[in-house]
Design a protein around this motif. Structure first.
Motif: not given
Length: 328
Positions: A120-121, A136, A140, A144, A191-192, A195
């Motif tokens: 993911a990172e 990316h 995510e 996610g 995080k999603a 992105a």
């Protein structure tokens, strides 16, 4: 007499049914096993009953034969007695209603938490910014939100009456169309969301997008698109994810459903809320979700073996016993 019947049947499947040579060889092996068991019971093949077949099947299972292998043996025996019935040699097929033991459902393949986070990172410095932002965001959302790949590629940029699904960043949720035409809302994490925001900022910087709008307005509304401006396909997601996982240094290629399994397994490890995981995955039946409890137990067992002092004693004093269990 038994060997003569077997040879006649093998000739039948070789000439009349035109089975492959390797299949005929396997049939010969399975039928020799049948003849040996009948001879050990002092019984002609024509007098074998269903009870005998069940007993011999149990013997195969007790000897360690896997369910799939037993099913193949029974299929051969069943065909043999069906042929004998057509030849008026038996009145009934003793294998007709006999089935192999049910095979254990294989565990879904899930990533370790560290590997999932590493993927993911991961930032691919070799990819162009447009492709990197898209891929990316795909990772995510899959990890996610636990989406199926069909749900992912069905997402549109915005809600509409014809959209199969969309993401509402302001509300922090996605609406997806799952199996059986069932819609569900899925939370979209921070995080999603980050992105997706980065992807949407560059998504329209695709030279082919305007031409795609003219050709297929509905397809051009897709959240994820390719360089041709058309909706990204499931196959394209598989390929992109495979390449990205290898570049991220993961030990094996990753496919989209593996990230869905990882989402479910990691969430269950942290929350132990099976019903919530069922709702998030969109499973109609909770028994489908319960397979992840087996993954959760594996996680607990590994933690026990690594941390508990008595587990360490066991692993140090009985290495051979542990080694014999692992191949099974």
């Amino acid at each position: 007499m038994g060997s003569d019947l077997i040879e006649r049947y093998l000739e039948h499947v070789r000439v009349e049914r035109r089975l492959a040579a390797r299949t005929v060889e396997l049939y010969a092996i399975h039928l020799r096993t049948l003849a040996e068991k009948a001879a050990a019971a002092n019984m002609p093949l024509e007098q074998v009953q269903t009870a005998h077949i069940r007993r011999w099947m149990a013997q195969l299972h007790g000897a360690g034969r896997e369910s799939r292998g037993i099913a193949l043996v029974l299929s051969c025996w069943r065909g043999f007695y069906r042929w004998m019935g057509n030849e008026r040699l038996v009145d009934a097929n003793p294998v007709q209603d006999v089935h192999a033991p049910k095979a254990d459902r294989p565990l879904p393949k899930a990533l370790a938490v560290d590997d999932a986070v590493r993927l993911a990172e991961h930032h691919d410095a070799e990819a162009d910014p447009w492709t990197e932002a898209r891929d990316h965001a795909i990772v995510e959302l899959l990890y996610g939100c636990g989406l199926r790949v069909s749900e992912l590629v069905g997402l549109d940029v915005r809600a509409s009456t014809v959209a199969r699904g969309w993401v509402d960043l302001a509300a922090g949720e996605a609406q997806v169309l799952g199996k059986g035409g069932k819609r569900r809302n899925v939370p979209v994490g921070a995080k999603a969301s980050e992105a997706l925001t980065a992807w949407l900022a560059v998504r329209d910087d695709c030279a082919a997008l305007e031409a795609a709008r003219l050709r297929d307005p509905q397809g051009a509304a897709a959240l994820f698109i390719g360089r041709n401006g058309a909706r990204f396909s499931a196959q394209a997601v598989w390929k992109a994810l495979r390449v990205r996982s290898l570049k991220a240094g993961l030990p094996a290629p990753v496919h989209p459903h593996m990230l869905r399994h990882s989402f479910a397994s990691h969430l269950l490890q942290s929350s132990s809320d099976l019903r919530a995981v069922q709702e998030l995955l969109g499973h109609a039946n909770i028994t489908t979700t319960q397979v992840y409890t087996r993954l959760d137990f594996q996680h607990l067992a590994k933690a026990y073996d690594a941390a508990h002092p008595r587990a360490k004693v066991r692993s140090e004093t009985r290495p051979k016993a542990k080694a014999t269990r692992e191949p099974k």
